[in-house]
Design a protein around this motif. Structure first.
Motif, PDB file in Angstrom:
ATOM      1  N   ARG A 184      29.154  15.563   6.125  1.00 51.39           N
ATOM      2  CA  ARG A 184      27.792  15.732   6.682  1.00 51.39           C
ATOM      3  C   ARG A 184      26.763  15.128   5.737  1.00 51.39           C
ATOM      4  NH1 ARG A 184      27.508  17.847  11.391  1.00 51.39           N
ATOM      5  NH2 ARG A 184      29.042  19.388  12.077  1.00 51.39           N
ATOM      6  N   CYS A 185      26.937  15.341   4.447  1.00 50.95           N
ATOM      7  CA  CYS A 185      25.993  14.783   3.475  1.00 50.95           C
ATOM      8  C   CYS A 185      26.022  13.259   3.518  1.00 50.95           C
ATOM      9  CB  CYS A 185      26.333  15.256   2.062  1.00 50.95           C
ATOM     10  SG  CYS A 185      25.972  16.977   1.800  1.00 50.95           S
ATOM     11  N   ARG A 194      22.062  21.656   0.530  1.00 51.66           N
ATOM     12  CA  ARG A 194      20.719  21.378   1.069  1.00 51.66           C
ATOM     13  C   ARG A 194      20.772  20.486   2.328  1.00 51.66           C
ATOM     14  NH1 ARG A 194      19.836  21.599  -4.437  1.00 51.66           N
ATOM     15  NH2 ARG A 194      20.126  19.367  -4.761  1.00 51.66           N
ATOM     16  N   LEU A 195      21.662  20.853   3.245  1.00 50.71           N
ATOM     17  CA  LEU A 195      21.677  20.178   4.553  1.00 50.71           C
ATOM     18  C   LEU A 195      20.407  20.560   5.290  1.00 50.71           C
ATOM     19  CD1 LEU A 195      25.339  20.692   5.887  1.00 50.71           C
ATOM     20  CD2 LEU A 195      24.363  18.658   4.806  1.00 50.71           C
ATOM     21  N   LYS A 196      20.029  19.733   6.225  1.00 52.18           N
ATOM     22  CA  LYS A 196      18.818  20.047   7.002  1.00 52.18           C
ATOM     23  C   LYS A 196      19.105  21.265   7.887  1.00 52.18           C
ATOM     24  CE  LYS A 196      17.004  15.445   6.969  1.00 52.18           C
ATOM     25  NZ  LYS A 196      17.160  14.143   7.562  1.00 52.18           N
ATOM     26  N   PRO A 197      18.036  22.072   8.194  1.00 52.42           N
ATOM     27  CA  PRO A 197      18.251  23.286   9.003  1.00 52.42           C
ATOM     28  C   PRO A 197      19.027  23.010  10.286  1.00 52.42           C
ATOM     29  CG  PRO A 197      16.022  23.240   8.161  1.00 52.42           C
ATOM     30  CD  PRO A 197      16.642  21.943   7.765  1.00 52.42           C
ATOM     31  N   ALA A 198      18.730  21.887  10.931  1.00 55.07           N
ATOM     32  CA  ALA A 198      19.414  21.586  12.196  1.00 55.07           C
ATOM     33  C   ALA A 198      20.890  21.372  11.977  1.00 55.07           C
ATOM     34  CB  ALA A 198      18.789  20.334  12.821  1.00 55.07           C
ATOM     35  N   GLN A 199      21.239  20.764  10.781  1.00 53.31           N
ATOM     36  CA  GLN A 199      22.664  20.528  10.484  1.00 53.31           C
ATOM     37  C   GLN A 199      23.377  21.840  10.159  1.00 53.31           C
ATOM     38  OE1 GLN A 199      21.740  17.600   7.313  1.00 53.31           O
ATOM     39  NE2 GLN A 199      23.313  16.319   8.288  1.00 53.31           N
ATOM     40  N   ARG A 200      22.593  22.774   9.617  1.00 52.10           N
ATOM     41  CA  ARG A 200      23.211  24.035   9.165  1.00 52.10           C
ATOM     42  C   ARG A 200      23.378  25.045  10.298  1.00 52.10           C
ATOM     43  NH1 ARG A 200      19.292  24.410   4.815  1.00 52.10           N
ATOM     44  NH2 ARG A 200      18.694  26.426   5.681  1.00 52.10           N
ATOM     45  N   LYS A 201      22.504  24.871  11.306  1.00 46.01           N
ATOM     46  CA  LYS A 201      22.390  25.888  12.349  1.00 46.01           C
ATOM     47  C   LYS A 201      23.742  26.273  12.983  1.00 46.01           C
ATOM     48  CE  LYS A 201      19.140  27.262  15.844  1.00 46.01           C
ATOM     49  NZ  LYS A 201      18.162  26.813  16.804  1.00 46.01           N
TER      50      LYS A 201
END
Lengths: 760, 99
Positions: free
Chosen positions: A542-543, A579-586
């Motif tokens: 993902r990163c 520190r993935l973006k919130p959308a990626q973490r959701k």
């Protein structure tokens, strides 16, 4: 109708009942029973039994000094023999042994009777009353013994040659020949002669103690106590009485016995020992030195000094005093004496090779450091306990004034730079007081000289982990694994180090280095912790903006049986820390919420989650929402108690919870599992331990003690392979339970280290 | 347990090499299959002296098990000369009264 009265049961008289009375030395009863036995049935065996009883009663009465009873019994024997010809030789033997030579020969003039007459002559050292031909042979044997004792073996041989095969002194000839052989260490000839001795003769009786020493078959044929009696009898003769005196000393040297009574016999023994066996004097001194260390008092040391010179290794007895103080728990005095002893060693005493001396000083210095650490234990106690102790003693607690243990460890290291023990102790002290840099210096300095020292490599690895210095930790772990590639624990540490380092690079945004470390770790290591490595690879993808690959990896992970909850946890936490973006973490966070909301989790799902969170604890991973997450995980684990897992799966869950100090959860789950598995001793034990550790210092309640005895009963009744371990743990707890209150000191149910710390 | 230096027949200043070489020599002389007890004694003695640390530990703290009164008794009995036992001593040892 009149009721028939039961007939009284009269015990039947047997040979055994006669023997039993003889054994109890109830001679008149034995005689009466034997007489009734013959009366009831005059069989050969009953007649023999009566004769034997008569013989043994005569001997017994004579031993007891009851001459009248003996005389009456002899008379009885004579009368009996007159009417029973078959018993005459046996009765004649008894008469001969009692000195009634004429009556004996009159009853049965057979070789056995004459042998007993000869034996009595030898025993009395005179032959009056014996037949003339016996008197002549008696004189020959007496002269032969005199020659033998004077070492005139040729004359002995000549004299014995005069005794023919029909001589009544034949057994004495055999005894003498055996003695001659024994005196020149011809053991086989001695045994051969003594084996031919008639067993009921006096010569055999006299040869027995010596034969017991040299003839293993004969020794085995004896009862154990008889052989010991013979040993004791011979040892004094062979040691010139020294063995007896040493035994007298030995009787006062049992564990915890007062040594005061030994000094008089020691004083009496020493001159003889010096004269006869001088090499044994220093050995006796050494034995007594160590006895004083173990159980002596100051007065014993004074007595020792009066008898023996100072040992050359401990001329002022400082080492003796130090060891004695250690054994009585007087560590402060022990330190003083060890310091004095080390100072003496520092004077380079003679008899110590230089390298051995330096090593000995290093060991003593290290020991002093350890003792001072123990003395300063109060410093390490919690402030509340220190205040309570100070209040009780009426004065503030002062640390010992012997200086800093660090200095002793350092001096020890200077003297023996290759000894890892002092380095480890120094390192541990520094780590306990969070002097990271100093601890690291100790380890690196030592490892510079001894690069393969695993104790230090492992400690350094731990310290670097504590500080989150993953890259350096991995380097050390690789070194340790290279030293011992077969060590499973080191391999586990290496896997953790790879994982931690790869994560660290990922969190720093260095995805290439993260990838490199994962490649280096290799698939064989990834397989050991698939949830942790797999989720790391997914987050790495993902990163690197490779969502498709990340999704494939995630779904592979989440679909693997039993791995889902742990993977969901890792994906959510790693996503946050990377520190993935919130959308990626959701999606990951939602997945974790769903997992934790599972109303019916299995024990293996609970265990997977627990293992994952425990791994995060171990790696000191800190993230947002940690406390809430922990609570939710524990709630889910608690719900797993309803799943259909087996006993051992639940044990594993509880053990993991205990390691995490989740005592409250353990207590709740163990109570329910104890009802569900009523035969298992482990769950009441877990419940007890958890409730104790929840409130350390609490007095044991009746319920607790009840659970302990329940656990013991169940453990004793069970057939688990770890039954003895469980029983040991229960015993340990029982011993640790302080009826006067105070802290409970014990480990987990399987002998782990004591738990100490906060509850959940 | 006897003094390990005595068991191996070494002087008190023997170094690592001397201890090792003597141990190997005795192990060849008394292989465990043929002399299990003797080999066990040799091995135990070697363990106490095999390196500088062991030797220093032994010199400082060892010896407590080396010399017991029991072993001294055994020793005084064994080291007594083989000699002629008199008739009176025979009577005494057998506990027979008379002479």
């Amino acid at each position: 109708m009149a009721r028939k009265r039961p007939t009284a049961v009269v015990p039947r008289i047997t040979v055994q009942s006669v023997e039993a009375e003889l054994k109890k030395t109830e001679y008149s009863k034995a005689l009466s029973l034997a007489a009734r036995l013959v009366e009831s049935e005059p069989s050969d065996s009953h007649l023999a039994c009566y004769t034997r009883t008569l013989t043994l009663c005569v001997d017994g009465y004579l031993r007891q000094g009851k001459v009248k009873s003996a005389t009456e019994t002899i008379r009885l024997a004579e009368l009996f023999a007159q009417s029973h010809a078959s018993q005459r030789p046996a009765v004649a033997a008894t008469l001969a042994r009692c000195g009634e030579f004429d009556k004996a020969l009159g009853l049965a003039d057979v070789p056995a009777t004459r042998m007993h007459i000869a034996d009595l002559c030898m025993r009395r050292n005179r032959a009056d009353g014996a037949p003339t031909e016996l008197k002549a042979d008696f004189a020959i044997v007496q002269a032969a013994f005199r020659d033998y004792e004077a070492g005139r073996d040729d004359m002995v041989r000549d004299a014995l040659g005069k005794l023919g095969l029909t001589s009544s002194f034949l057994s004495w000839k055999l005894l003498l020949r055996g003695l001659q052989a024994y005196a020149v260490n011809d053991i086989s000839r001695a045994i051969e002669n003594w084996q031919r001795l008639p067993a009921d003769g006096l010569a055999a009786q006299l040869a027995a103690p010596l034969r017991c020493r040299i003839d293993p078959d004969f020794r085995r044929s004896l009862p154990a106590n008889r052989a010991t009696e013979f040993d004791r009898a011979t040892e004094n003769v062979f040691s010139g009485g020294l063995a007896g005196e040493l035994r007298e000393i030995q009787t006062h040297t049992g564990r915890d016995q007062d040594l005061t009574p030994i000094w008089k016999p020691v004083a009496s023994l020493l001159p003889k020992l010096r004269a006869v066996q001088p090499s044994c004097v220093p050995r006796l001194a050494s034995a007594l030195y160590h006895l004083i260390v173990r159980q002596g008092r100051p007065a014993d040391l004074e007595s020792y000094r009066r008898q023996f010179p100072s040992p050359h290794d401990d001329p002022k007895f400082d080492r003796l005093r130090a060891l004695a103080c250690e054994s009585t728990g007087e560590d402060d005095f022990a330190v003083e004496y060890w310091i004095a002893y080390e100072q003496w060693l520092a004077t380079t005493p003679a008899g110590w090779p230089p390298d051995l001396l330096a090593r000995a000083r290093a060991i003593v210095l290290q020991r002093i450091g350890r003792l001072i650490e123990d003395l300063n234990i109060a410093d390490q106690a919690p402030a509340e306990l220190r205040r309570a102790m100070a209040k009780m003693l009426g004065e503030p607690l002062e640390p010992s004034n012997f200086g800093n243990p660090d200095d002793y460890y350092r001096k020890s290291l200077v003297l023996a730079p290759d000894r890892s023990e002092a380095a480890c102790l120094l390192f541990d002290r520094m780590m306990r007081s969070q002097r990271w840099a100093a601890a690291e210096r100790v380890a690196t300095d030592f490892l510079a000289q001894q690069p393969d020292e695993l104790d230090l490599l492992e400690r350094l690895m731990d310290a670097l982990r504590e500080q989150g210095r993953s890259v350096e930790r991995l380097a050390i772990a690789k070194r340790a694994a290279a030293v011992n590639p077969m060590d499973a624990e080191i391999e586990h540490e290496l896997i953790q180090a790879y994982l931690a380092t790869a994560r660290w690079y990922l969190f720093q945004g260095d995805t290439d280095s993260c990838e490199r470390i994962l490649v280096e770790a290799g698939p064989m290591r990834e397989v050991r912790n698939p949830a942790a490595f797999g989720s790391l690879r997914a987050i790495l993808a993902r990163c690197r903006k490779q969502p498709a690959e990340a999704e494939v990896l995630e779904s592979q992970l989440l679909e693997r049986p039993g791995l889902g909850p742990a993977a969901a946890l890792y994906l959510s936490v790693l996503g946050q820390l990377a520190r993935l973006k919130p959308a990626q973490r959701k999606p990951a966070e939602q997945r974790l919420r769903n997992t934790l909301a599972n109303a019916q989790p299995t024990a293996s799902e609970a265990l997977g989650l627990l293992t994952a969170i425990a791994e995060m604890d171990f790696e000191r991973m800190d993230f947002r929402g940690r406390a809430t997450l922990d609570k939710k995980i524990l709630a889910m684990v608690e719900r797993s108690v309803n799943s259909d897992a087996n006993e051992s799966e639940f044990e594993f869950v509880l053990r993991t919870l205990m390691n995490r100090k989740n005592h409250k959860t353990v207590s709740t789950m163990a109570a329910r599992l104890a009802t569900r598995f009523p035969k298992s001793p482990v769950f009441p034990l877990f419940e007890l331990q958890a409730s104790v550790l929840k409130s350390p210092g609490r007095r044991p309640t009746g319920t607790m003690l009840g659970k302990l005895s329940l656990a013991r009963r169940l453990a004793e009744a069970c057939d688990r392979p770890d039954r003895s371990e469980i029983l040991d743990a229960i015993k340990k707890i029982q011993a640790a339970l302080d009826p006067f209150g105070g802290r409970f000191l014990f480990g987990g149910p399987f002998g782990r280290d004591p738990y100490d710390g906060d509850d959940d | 347990m006897a003094n390990p230096y005595a068991v191996l027949g070494l002087p008190p200043d023997a170094d690592d090499a001397a201890v090792r070489s003597r141990y190997l020599q005795l192990a060849r002389e008394f292989p465990p299959e043929q002399h299990p007890e003797k080999f066990a004694a040799v091995r135990a003695a070697y363990d106490k002296l095999k390196d500088l640390d062991s030797r220093a530990e032994y010199r400082l703290f060892g010896g407590a098990d080396d010399e017991t009164i029991d072993e001294l008794i055994d020793s005084v009995i064994r080291s007594g000369p083989i000699r002629r036992i008199t008739l009176n001593e025979l009577f005494r040892m057998a506990g027979v009264s008379g002479r």
